[in-house]
Design an enzyme around this catalytic site. Structure first.
Site, PDB file in Angstrom:
ATOM      1  N   GLU A 118       0.852  -1.195  -0.025  1.00 16.33           N
ATOM      2  CA  GLU A 118      -0.008  -0.201   0.028  1.00 16.33           C
ATOM      3  C   GLU A 118       0.770   1.063  -0.024  1.00 16.33           C
ATOM      4  O   GLU A 118       0.491   2.447   0.363  1.00 16.33           O
ATOM      5  CB  GLU A 118      -1.010  -0.011   1.163  1.00 16.33           C
ATOM      6  N   HIS A 141      -2.791   2.557   8.348  1.00 16.94           N
ATOM      7  CA  HIS A 141      -4.002   1.738   7.600  1.00 16.94           C
ATOM      8  C   HIS A 141      -4.039   0.529   8.301  1.00 16.94           C
ATOM      9  O   HIS A 141      -3.146  -0.233   8.837  1.00 16.94           O
ATOM     10  CB  HIS A 141      -3.651   1.331   6.221  1.00 16.94           C
ATOM     11  N   HIS A 143      -7.524  -2.769   9.528  1.00 17.08           N
ATOM     12  CA  HIS A 143      -8.929  -3.460   9.638  1.00 17.08           C
ATOM     13  C   HIS A 143      -9.680  -3.457  10.839  1.00 17.08           C
ATOM     14  O   HIS A 143      -9.860  -4.518  11.321  1.00 17.08           O
ATOM     15  CB  HIS A 143      -8.540  -4.780   9.069  1.00 17.08           C
ATOM     16  N   GLU A 171     -17.329  12.396  22.034  1.00 20.91           N
ATOM     17  CA  GLU A 171     -16.179  12.934  21.795  1.00 20.91           C
ATOM     18  C   GLU A 171     -15.891  13.134  20.422  1.00 20.91           C
ATOM     19  O   GLU A 171     -14.788  13.811  19.787  1.00 20.91           O
ATOM     20  CB  GLU A 171     -15.198  11.928  22.033  1.00 20.91           C
ATOM     21  N   HIS A 212     -13.007  -3.128   3.377  1.00 18.69           N
ATOM     22  CA  HIS A 212     -11.836  -3.274   3.832  1.00 18.69           C
ATOM     23  C   HIS A 212     -11.059  -2.764   5.018  1.00 18.69           C
ATOM     24  O   HIS A 212     -10.501  -3.469   6.008  1.00 18.69           O
ATOM     25  CB  HIS A 212     -10.967  -2.591   2.450  1.00 18.69           C
TER      26      HIS A 212
HETATM   27  P1  13P Z   1       0.773  -5.355   3.023  1.00 12.34           P
HETATM   28  O1  13P Z   1       1.198  -6.779   3.808  1.00 12.34           O
HETATM   29  O2  13P Z   1       1.234  -5.212   1.834  1.00 12.34           O
HETATM   30  O3  13P Z   1       1.157  -4.140   3.978  1.00 12.34           O
HETATM   31  O4  13P Z   1      -1.035  -5.463   2.925  1.00 12.34           O
HETATM   32  C1  13P Z   1      -1.597  -5.750   4.014  1.00 12.34           C
HETATM   33  C2  13P Z   1      -3.050  -4.739   3.736  1.00 12.34           C
HETATM   34  O5  13P Z   1      -3.665  -4.309   4.778  1.00 12.34           O
HETATM   35  C3  13P Z   1      -3.270  -4.599   2.499  1.00 12.34           C
HETATM   36  O6  13P Z   1      -4.505  -3.512   2.395  1.00 12.34           O
HETATM   37 ZN    ZN Z   2      -5.549  -3.655   4.317  1.00 16.88          ZN
END
Ligand code: 13P
Ligand code: ZN
Length: 272
Positions: A118, A141, A143, A171, A212
């Site tokens: 990413e 980033h 999840h 908040e 995602h």
């Molecule tokens: P990477 O292992 O390449 O960082 O990817 C993980 C991910 O969350 C892809 O969106």
């Molecule tokens: Zn991801």
């Protein structure tokens, strides 16, 4: 002058702490998630000889705006749970080349690995955030479970999504008055999703990738982490209550009272 021990550099410690906390919060299963942290070159020079480039790794796009800038970045395919015990394999320190087309590896990715898939979304987001906030340093980033769940059951309209999150705890409007931007499902790891994310990052520090995960940006690891944490907390309240009759809520008027009291300007067009 003798270099200091990189394993005790504050920026390596910060990455270890962030990835461990994110893993234990359940935001980063397997290799899920990635972090990039823009470093101060003079500080890095206390730990590394900046003339020693270990490898040149092409990046799939041009980032001349970041030429010479140094980042510590999680490795692709690497598990956040393993960063703490082996930072040199799971992290890398890269400098963007003078022409903006390559990453010069200064440290890390010890097993021959490379930066996160990413990287386009990260570097393009750094460029976008720096253009509106020169002090921005971190893009992360992950999840987060409830945020992800919410993207399956809630409208993906940016303003509707933001409004719901603001209502989910007192908040929220204070922590993210700029709201969250929502992207539809897109193929990850591409320049296209990077460009779309960066475009949204010009106006907001958090960008949801539907079905995602989430991107968050900030001046410090704590600020970016705290933003993601607050968005995920709000999504958790939503997922705990969405299927129940709503008896009470925070009204738009109350959200405005909050914004006034904390001297923040809520993104226009959301509060009635
Ligand atoms: P990477 O292992 O390449 O960082 O990817 C993980 C991910 O969350 C892809 O969106
Ligand atoms: Zn991801």
């Amino acid at each position: 002058m003798k270099k200091k021990d990189i394993f005790h550099a504050p920026f390596v410690e910060a990455m270890k702490e962030m990835t461990s906390n994110m893993y234990r919060l359940g935001w980063d299963e397997r290799n899920g998630g990635n972090i990039s942290y823009l470093l101060d070159s003079e500080e890095v020079a206390e730990y590394l000889d900046l003339s020693q480039v270990k490898r040149i790794i092409p990046i799939s796009f041009q980032a001349p705006e970041l030429a010479g800038r140094i980042f510590i970045v999680t490795g692709t395919g690497k598990y956040f749970k393993n960063v703490e015990s082996d930072p040199e394999t799971n992290l890398g320190i890269i400098r963007i080349s003078a022409d903006g087309a390559n990453a010069e590896l200064l440290w890390g990715y010890r097993d021959g690995g490379r930066f996160t898939s990413e990287l386009p979304a990260h570097l393009m987001s750094h460029i976008a955030r720096l253009s509106v906030d020169p002090e921005n340093r971190v893009v992360m980033h992950c999840h987060p479970t409830n945020l992800l769940a919410m993207t399956y059951v809630h409208s993906l309209d940016t303003n509707e999504f933001t409004h719901t999150l603001w209502q989910m705890s007192t908040e929220c409007v204070v922590v993210f008055p700029d709201g969250v931007e929502v992207l539809p499902w897109m193929l990850c790891g591409t320049n296209e999703i990077g460009e779309a994310t960066a475009e949204k990052m010009k106006s907001a520090r958090s960008v949801v990738w539907a079905m995602h995960g989430l991107y968050g940006a900030g001046k410090t690891p704590d600020e970016a982490f705290g933003l993601v944490e607050t968005v995920e907390k709000a999504a958790t309240i939503y997922m705990l209550t969405a299927h129940l009759p709503r008896v009470n809520t925070i009204t738009d008027e109350q959200l405005q009272v909050l914004a006034d009291a904390f001297k923040v300007t809520p993104k226009a067009g959301i509060l009635k």
